[in-house]
Every structure is written in structure tokens, then in C-alpha cells.
Design an enzyme around this catalytic site. Structure first.
Site, PDB file in Angstrom:
ATOM      1  N   GLU A 178       1.784  -5.307  19.255  1.00 28.30           N
ATOM      2  CA  GLU A 178       2.308  -6.613  19.637  1.00 28.30           C
ATOM      3  C   GLU A 178       1.260  -7.413  20.394  1.00 28.30           C
ATOM      4  O   GLU A 178       0.343  -6.859  20.985  1.00 28.30           O
ATOM      5  CB  GLU A 178       3.584  -6.486  20.477  1.00 28.30           C
ATOM      6  CG  GLU A 178       3.561  -5.441  21.568  1.00 28.30           C
ATOM      7  CD  GLU A 178       2.589  -5.687  22.689  1.00 28.30           C
ATOM      8  OE1 GLU A 178       2.425  -6.857  23.091  1.00 28.30           O
ATOM      9  OE2 GLU A 178       1.976  -4.719  23.170  1.00 28.30           O
ATOM     10  N   GLU A 321      -0.895  -3.890  22.091  1.00 29.50           N
ATOM     11  CA  GLU A 321      -1.592  -4.254  20.847  1.00 29.50           C
ATOM     12  C   GLU A 321      -1.387  -3.239  19.719  1.00 29.50           C
ATOM     13  O   GLU A 321      -1.633  -3.539  18.567  1.00 29.50           O
ATOM     14  CB  GLU A 321      -3.113  -4.412  21.050  1.00 29.50           C
ATOM     15  CG  GLU A 321      -3.533  -5.456  22.025  1.00 29.50           C
ATOM     16  CD  GLU A 321      -5.049  -5.547  22.154  1.00 29.50           C
ATOM     17  OE1 GLU A 321      -5.771  -4.791  21.446  1.00 29.50           O
ATOM     18  OE2 GLU A 321      -5.524  -6.348  22.970  1.00 29.50           O
TER      19      GLU A 321
END
Length: 357
Positions: A178, A321
Site C-alpha cells: 500500500e 509498501e
């Protein structure tokens, strides 16, 4: 409305018990004391149960980074400005972020998907570097009212399902990632709601808040929960009222992966909030979602316990991430090699009754 979501939930099946028994029998015949490689043994059995194949295929790996912005940053809950979301997405498309570096190390493809970036670079979409699954230009301020409509919550879930479906034929292992400035705030609100607890002990510094700023962030989350009153028994209501588009996308990706009988490694704090929503929608997803690592965010292990899982790794990471997924792939690879390359007692001519066995 919701047809794809309902079909996907109905398509998720229990793990393949015959494949699990076959994998377990092989593990127990490997040249080592019974179950001596611990969680590597557990994973070999679980992965076989997920795919229905022994050994489970793991060579083709993809980490899907869902990006979205959050109106709640207006409340001062993030250290960085909202524009950093798009800047970091561009960095990822150029291969310069942590997830890119660690993903390359493990042969994982990193894909970027826009679920709700406020101001994206359209050239990234037209150039094929950013998948367009946008639900809106960032969520509303959840401290003032619902983050999104119920319809948009469903759209974010179904877009995550669509992404999984589009990739299922090309990849064996999925991973969640994300990018979204301020997204630890909705993730904490989701966790507090589903855990039915105060956000005090769950709330952390995110991308580097001071203790004073964390205290303010706790107050904002409490306000959001009081204003919106999300129903912990209704995942869509929780997502709509205090969630984020990319968190809905993550939950949808998990659902879609499970329906396609693909394992999905779940990254840290924000991704785990998505996994919690997926579990409320479809309890069977907990057998397909593997928690890659334990985040340094204070509430993460409480969330992991609620899911009934222990993360594969604990490295004190809190970048997000999908970096934890990239590291967790090492453990998946080790489990696979144990099952496929280690000699059995029979093939090695070792007496299984030997005291060292």
C-alpha cells in the site's frame, strides 16, 4: 450491486485436505527429526492445501501496491503532505522504492494500482505503469463523517477482486502492499472497531509522528469512531465509515486470491486491517492469507492475534509498501525447497529409527 463480491465470497472453499495429507506425509519422511523445521513444515502443508498441488507452485510472484489518499490528513494526523502519495507512486513505478529493491531480490513483480489517489500523474496510467482502479480522488475526512459511501466501499472491494482475477492466471503467489499518506489512521480506526477496543494502545507514529502528535491522532480516531459509529459485524459499513479505498482494495485482493486458490502474503499494519475486513466478509480467508511480518506499529500484534496468526518475521519494520511481503517470500522459498530438494529417508538410505532422526 455487490454481485461480484457475493460471488467471490461464495467461491472461497476450505483448503484441500487430500493435498495437505500428501504434503504432511512427505514432510514426515524427510531426513530430519519429525517436524524439525517447524513453520517451514507448516507452510509446506498450508501452501499445498491452498493450491491443491504438492508441491505448491510458488515461482511466479506479484506484489500489488494499492494507492489511495485520505481526507483525514486535514486533521494533522500525518507527518507528510498528501502530495507525497503520488510522488512515492512515481518513485515505485521507476523502481526506486523499498518494495522494488526487496522485490527484485526475490524475483517478485511489483505492480501499482490507483484505488483513490487525489492527484495522480495521468502519464503513469497511459504509459501502463499504474493500473487504473480508482474509486475516487481520495476519501472524505472520516473525523467529520463517513470516509466514503457504502457503494464506493463495495467498489473498492470489487476492484481489488478484479485485480486478483486479472492476475490469477499469471502468478502463483500474491502479496499486498500500500501507499497512502495518513493511512495508519483509518487502519487503526478499522482495527479498534473490529477489536472492540480503544485506539489508545493501537495507535502508533506511522511515518514518524512525535509523541504529542500521536496523542492528537488518537483523539482524531476516537472522534471518527464516535461520529460514524461503524458496525463491527458489517465489514462494508466499517470500510465505508472509517476506511480507505486502498484498504478496501487490499481486502478485495485477499478475497480474490482465496477464490482463485492462491496464497496471499499480507504486509504490515495497513494490509492487516484489510485482512481483518476480509475475514469478516469471509472467515475462510484466514487460511489463504499469510502474515508476512510483524510491524513495529504498536497495535499490529493485537490484530494478528485476532486473525489467529503469528507473522513469519519480526524485523522491526514499519515501512509498508509490501516490503514485509518481499522479505516473507524468503520463507516461502525455504519451505518450498525443503519439500522439493531435501532427501527422504528412503532415497538417502537413512534409517528413520536412528536416534538423530
Amino acid at each position: 450491486m455487490m454481485e461480484l463480491l457475493e460471488q467471490t465470497v461464495a467461491a472461497v472453499r476450505p483448503l484441500d485436505e487430500a493435498a495437505m495429507r500428501e504434503a504432511e506425509a512427505r514432510v514426515r519422511n524427510l531426513t530430519m527429526p519429525d517436524w524439525a523445521l517447524g513453520r517451514l513444515c507448516d507452510l509446506a502443508v498450508q501452501l499445498s492445501g491452498i493450491s491443491g498441488i504438492v508441491p505448491a507452485p510458488i515461482a511466479r510472484r506479484v506484489i500489488v501496491v494499492m494507492a489511495g489518499d485520505h481526507g483525514v490528513v486535514a486533521e494533522g494526523v500525518a507527518r507528510h503532505k498528501q502530495e507525497v502519495t503520488q510522488q512515492m507512486v512515481a518513485n515505485m513505478t521507476n523502481g526506486g522504492a523499498g518494495v522494488n529493491v526487496l522485490g527484485r531480490m526475490n524475483g517478485a513483480t511489483v505492480l501499482l494500482a490507483d484505488l483513490g489517489i487525489a492527484a495522480r500523474d495521468e502519464s503513469l496510467v497511459t504509459g501502463g505503469k499504474l493500473l487504473d482502479y480508482s474509486v475516487g480522488k481520495g476519501t472524505a475526512n472520516l473525523a467529520k463523517g463517513p470516509a466514503m459511501s457504502r457503494e464506493d466501499a463495495v467498489r473498492s472491494l470489487e476492484n481489488g477482486i478484479r485485480i486478483a482475477g486479472s492476475l490469477a492466471g499469471d502468478y502463483d503467489v500474491f502479496g499486498t502492499g500500500e501507499m497512502g499518506i495518513g493511512n495508519t489512521t483509518p487502519a487503526t480506526a478499522i482495527a479498534a472497531c473490529l477489536l472492540k477496543t480503544s485506539p489508545d494502545a493501537l495507535t502508533g507514529p506511522g511515518a514518524g509522528l512525535t509523541p504529542e502528535a500521536v496523542h492528537h491522532k488518537i483523539g482524531v480516531i476516537k472522534t471518527a469512531l464516535a461520529v460514524n459509529q461503524p458496525d463491527p459485524n458489517d465489514a462494508i459499513d466499517v470500510l465505508a465509515k472509517v476506511g480507505g479505498y486502498e484498504i478496501g482494495g487490499i481486502a478485495g485482493l485477499i478475497l480474490g486470491a482465496a477464490a482463485a486458490r492462491k496464497p496471499v502474503l499480507v504486509d504490515g499494519f495497513i494490509s492487516t486491517a484489510g485482512a481483518m475486513l476480509a475475514r469478516v466478509l469471509c472467515p475462510e480467508t484466514v487460511n489463504y492469507a499469510i502474515l508476512a511480518h510483524g510491524s513495529a506499529e504498536p497495535g499490529h500484534y493485537v490484530m494478528c492475534d485476532w486473525l489467529g496468526q503469528k507473522p513469519l518475521l519480526d524485523l522491526g519494520m514499519r515501512l509498508g509498501e509490501g516490503t514485509g511481503v518481499a522479505m516473507g517470500l524468503n520463507i516461502i522459498e525455504a519451505s518450498h525447497r525443503m519439500l522439493t530438494e531435501m532427501a527422504t529417508f528412503d532415497s538417502a538410505g537413512v534409517d528413520a529409527r536412528h536416534p538423530g532422526a
